[in-house]
Design a protein around this motif. Structure first.
Motif, mmCIF file in Angstrom:
data_model
loop_
_atom_site.group_PDB
_atom_site.id
_atom_site.type_symbol
_atom_site.label_atom_id
_atom_site.label_comp_id
_atom_site.label_asym_id
_atom_site.label_seq_id
_atom_site.Cartn_x
_atom_site.Cartn_y
_atom_site.Cartn_z
ATOM 1 N N LEU A 98 0.699 14.109 -2.921
ATOM 2 C CA LEU A 98 0.397 13.039 -1.965
ATOM 3 C C LEU A 98 -1.076 13.084 -1.564
ATOM 4 O O LEU A 98 -1.739 12.043 -1.492
ATOM 5 C CB LEU A 98 1.295 13.167 -0.736
ATOM 6 N N MET A 99 -1.593 14.283 -1.336
ATOM 7 C CA MET A 99 -3.008 14.401 -0.984
ATOM 8 C C MET A 99 -3.906 13.969 -2.144
ATOM 9 O O MET A 99 -4.933 13.328 -1.929
ATOM 10 C CB MET A 99 -3.330 15.834 -0.564
ATOM 11 N N VAL A 100 -3.501 14.280 -3.370
ATOM 12 C CA VAL A 100 -4.263 13.837 -4.544
ATOM 13 C C VAL A 100 -4.278 12.316 -4.610
ATOM 14 O O VAL A 100 -5.327 11.705 -4.854
ATOM 15 C CB VAL A 100 -3.674 14.433 -5.842
ATOM 16 N N ALA A 101 -3.139 11.688 -4.369
ATOM 17 C CA ALA A 101 -3.064 10.226 -4.409
ATOM 18 C C ALA A 101 -3.970 9.598 -3.351
ATOM 19 O O ALA A 101 -4.675 8.618 -3.626
ATOM 20 C CB ALA A 101 -1.617 9.766 -4.228
ATOM 21 N N VAL A 102 -3.977 10.164 -2.153
ATOM 22 C CA VAL A 102 -4.816 9.630 -1.075
ATOM 23 C C VAL A 102 -6.296 9.824 -1.393
ATOM 24 O O VAL A 102 -7.100 8.887 -1.279
ATOM 25 C CB VAL A 102 -4.449 10.285 0.276
ATOM 26 N N VAL A 103 -6.668 11.033 -1.822
ATOM 27 C CA VAL A 103 -8.076 11.314 -2.108
ATOM 28 C C VAL A 103 -8.558 10.498 -3.309
ATOM 29 O O VAL A 103 -9.679 9.980 -3.302
ATOM 30 C CB VAL A 103 -8.300 12.826 -2.315
ATOM 31 N N LEU A 104 -7.719 10.357 -4.339
ATOM 32 C CA LEU A 104 -8.111 9.515 -5.475
ATOM 33 C C LEU A 104 -8.312 8.070 -5.050
ATOM 34 O O LEU A 104 -9.242 7.404 -5.522
ATOM 35 C CB LEU A 104 -7.066 9.596 -6.586
ATOM 36 N N GLY A 105 -7.452 7.580 -4.171
ATOM 37 C CA GLY A 105 -7.634 6.228 -3.664
ATOM 38 C C GLY A 105 -8.940 6.067 -2.907
ATOM 39 O O GLY A 105 -9.660 5.077 -3.083
ATOM 40 N N LEU A 135 0.825 -1.199 0.000
ATOM 41 C CA LEU A 135 0.000 0.000 0.000
ATOM 42 C C LEU A 135 0.866 1.258 0.000
ATOM 43 O O LEU A 135 0.577 2.222 -0.723
ATOM 44 C CB LEU A 135 -0.938 0.001 1.211
ATOM 45 N N ILE A 136 1.931 1.246 0.771
ATOM 46 C CA ILE A 136 2.829 2.398 0.826
ATOM 47 C C ILE A 136 3.541 2.587 -0.515
ATOM 48 O O ILE A 136 3.680 3.714 -0.991
ATOM 49 C CB ILE A 136 3.849 2.231 1.973
ATOM 50 N N ILE A 137 3.927 1.487 -1.140
ATOM 51 C CA ILE A 137 4.588 1.576 -2.445
ATOM 52 C C ILE A 137 3.616 2.103 -3.496
ATOM 53 O O ILE A 137 3.970 2.963 -4.308
ATOM 54 C CB ILE A 137 5.162 0.196 -2.852
ATOM 55 N N LYS A 138 2.373 1.621 -3.471
ATOM 56 C CA LYS A 138 1.369 2.115 -4.424
ATOM 57 C C LYS A 138 1.084 3.598 -4.214
ATOM 58 O O LYS A 138 0.919 4.350 -5.176
ATOM 59 C CB LYS A 138 0.079 1.305 -4.301
ATOM 60 N N LEU A 139 1.021 4.008 -2.972
ATOM 61 C CA LEU A 139 0.790 5.424 -2.666
ATOM 62 C C LEU A 139 1.960 6.282 -3.149
ATOM 63 O O LEU A 139 1.758 7.360 -3.722
ATOM 64 C CB LEU A 139 0.573 5.606 -1.166
ATOM 65 N N PHE A 140 3.173 5.791 -2.947
ATOM 66 C CA PHE A 140 4.361 6.506 -3.420
ATOM 67 C C PHE A 140 4.370 6.601 -4.946
ATOM 68 O O PHE A 140 4.649 7.674 -5.507
ATOM 69 C CB PHE A 140 5.629 5.802 -2.915
ATOM 70 N N ILE A 141 4.029 5.503 -5.626
ATOM 71 C CA ILE A 141 3.970 5.494 -7.089
ATOM 72 C C ILE A 141 2.930 6.496 -7.578
ATOM 73 O O ILE A 141 3.179 7.279 -8.495
ATOM 74 C CB ILE A 141 3.684 4.068 -7.611
ATOM 75 N N SER A 142 1.758 6.475 -6.966
ATOM 76 C CA SER A 142 0.687 7.398 -7.373
ATOM 77 C C SER A 142 1.102 8.847 -7.171
ATOM 78 O O SER A 142 0.836 9.704 -8.022
ATOM 79 C CB SER A 142 -0.583 7.109 -6.582
ATOM 80 N N THR A 143 1.751 9.120 -6.054
ATOM 81 C CA THR A 143 2.207 10.478 -5.764
ATOM 82 C C THR A 143 3.191 10.967 -6.816
ATOM 83 O O THR A 143 3.057 12.076 -7.343
ATOM 84 C CB THR A 143 2.852 10.541 -4.371
ATOM 85 N N ILE A 144 4.163 10.160 -7.127
ATOM 86 C CA ILE A 144 5.182 10.542 -8.107
ATOM 87 C C ILE A 144 4.566 10.705 -9.489
ATOM 88 O O ILE A 144 4.868 11.668 -10.213
ATOM 89 C CB ILE A 144 6.329 9.512 -8.130
ATOM 90 N N VAL A 145 3.657 9.800 -9.872
ATOM 91 C CA VAL A 145 3.039 9.882 -11.193
ATOM 92 C C VAL A 145 2.172 11.144 -11.309
ATOM 93 O O VAL A 145 2.211 11.831 -12.331
ATOM 94 C CB VAL A 145 2.220 8.600 -11.488
ATOM 95 N N VAL A 146 1.406 11.455 -10.277
ATOM 96 C CA VAL A 146 0.591 12.678 -10.294
ATOM 97 C C VAL A 146 1.481 13.896 -10.424
ATOM 98 O O VAL A 146 1.206 14.809 -11.219
ATOM 99 C CB VAL A 146 -0.290 12.761 -9.015
ATOM 100 N N PHE A 147 2.567 13.927 -9.677
ATOM 101 C CA PHE A 147 3.479 15.072 -9.706
ATOM 102 C C PHE A 147 4.139 15.215 -11.081
ATOM 103 O O PHE A 147 4.233 16.322 -11.618
ATOM 104 C CB PHE A 147 4.526 14.923 -8.605
ATOM 105 N N VAL A 148 4.580 14.112 -11.666
ATOM 106 C CA VAL A 148 5.247 14.164 -12.973
ATOM 107 C C VAL A 148 4.254 14.533 -14.075
ATOM 108 O O VAL A 148 4.568 15.344 -14.958
ATOM 109 C CB VAL A 148 5.955 12.817 -13.268
ATOM 110 N N LEU A 149 3.061 13.946 -14.045
ATOM 111 C CA LEU A 149 2.066 14.265 -15.071
ATOM 112 C C LEU A 149 1.646 15.732 -15.028
ATOM 113 O O LEU A 149 1.310 16.306 -16.058
ATOM 114 C CB LEU A 149 0.838 13.367 -14.928
ATOM 115 N N SER A 150 1.697 16.333 -13.852
ATOM 116 C CA SER A 150 1.327 17.747 -13.765
ATOM 117 C C SER A 150 2.331 18.637 -14.497
ATOM 118 O O SER A 150 1.994 19.746 -14.904
ATOM 119 C CB SER A 150 1.199 18.176 -12.308
ATOM 120 N N TYR A 151 3.559 18.154 -14.666
ATOM 121 C CA TYR A 151 4.540 18.921 -15.424
ATOM 122 C C TYR A 151 4.359 18.759 -16.923
ATOM 123 O O TYR A 151 4.663 19.658 -17.698
ATOM 124 C CB TYR A 151 5.969 18.513 -15.042
#
Length: 114
Positions: free
Chosen positions: A33-40, A3-19
Motif C-alpha cells: 500500500l505504501m509503494v502504491a501511494v509513493v509511486l502515485g 481513486l480508492i479503487i485505483k489505489l487498491f488495484i495498485s496495491t494488489i498488483v504490487v503485492f502479486v508481482l513481488s511474488y
C-alpha cells in the motif's frame, strides 16, 4: 471513489508481482500500500520534471527512454520505503513494465469512466 479503487488495484498488483518477480520484494500488504501511494506521488510530481528534462533523449529513442524513467521512479520508491526492495535496474525495468500493463488492464475493467 475511483481513486480508492485505483489505489487498491495498485496495491494488489504490487503485492502479486513481488511474488512472481525474484528481484522485487515486498514484506507485507501494508508495504505494498505504501509503494502504491509513493509511486502515485512520484508519478504525479517527479515524473513530469524528468520527462521534461529528458525530451531530447526520449525523442531520439522514439519514446523508449520513458521506460527508463519509470524504472528510475521504481528505484527512488525503493529508497523511500523500507518494506520494498528491488535488486537492480533490470528488475525495476521489468517490474515497471508489468505494473503498467497490469494496471492498465485492471483499470479498464474496474474503473467506471463517466
Amino acid at each position: 471513489m475511483n481513486l480508492i479503487i485505483k489505489l487498491f488495484i495498485s496495491t494488489i498488483v504490487v503485492f502479486v508481482l513481488s511474488y512472481f518477480l525474484p528481484g522485487v520484494h515486498v514484506t507485507s500488504l501494508t508495504g505494498a500500500l505504501m509503494v502504491a501511494v509513493v509511486l502515485g506521488l512520484l508519478n504525479t510530481f517527479l515524473k513530469p520534471i524528468l520527462v521534461l528534462l529528458t525530451i531530447p533523449v526520449t525523442f531520439f529513442t522514439l519514446g523508449l527512454f520513458l521506460l527508463v524513467i519509470n524504472a528510475i521512479i521504481i528505484i527512488i520508491c525503493d529508497y523511500f520505503i523500507v518494506e520494498f526492495s528491488v535488486d537492480g535496474f533490470l528488475d525495476a525495468l521489468l517490474f515497471s513494465i508489468l505494473l503498467s500493463i497490469t494496471q492498465s488492464i485492471l483499470n479498464k475493467i474496474f474503473i467506471d469512466e463517466k
